[in-house]
Design a protein around this motif. Structure first.
Motif: not given
Length: 119
Positions: A87, A92, A94
């Motif tokens: 993260a 990313n 998430r």
């Protein structure tokens, strides 16, 4: 039947085939994984169904739409939920379902696209 058990149908996507009818003692959310008969499934969607009875609507059943998958080896904790991958990376997603756009299959370790996220 125990009071806290939820009647739940497990539906395999995209075939829309019911593979099981279970009474679960927990509410599984999209992004979680379910192990059933030696296979692992990613939960994509959850739906609740209600039925009208005397006095009002009551919970009837839930359906979990799943897809066969393997559990991700890399996860990060954000608040109270786990997401796939690192993260701290700018790319990313998430998300509990998708890692990122540039390297969706991973792994994050030694990824050439890794950039530290500006939080």
């Amino acid at each position: 039947m125990e009071k806290n058990l939820l009647p739940t149908e497990i539906i395999l996507t995209p075939a829309r085939q019911c593979i099981a009818k279970l009474n679960l003692n927990r509410r599984l959310q999209p992004g979680n994984y379910l192990d059933f008969e030696g296979k692992t499934y990613a939960i994509l969607e959850r739906h609740h169904f209600y039925q009208y009875r005397v006095g009002g609507y009551r919970f009837d059943k839930a359906t979990l739409h799943v897809q066969e998958s393997k559990r991700p080896e890399e996860t990060s904790l954000i608040g109270d939920r786990y997401v796939i991958g690192n993260a701290n990376c700018r790319f990313n997603a998430r998300s509990e379902i998708m890692r990122c756009a540039v390297n969706p299959e991973g792994p994050c370790q030694e990824c050439r696209y890794f950039e530290l996220a500006n939080n």
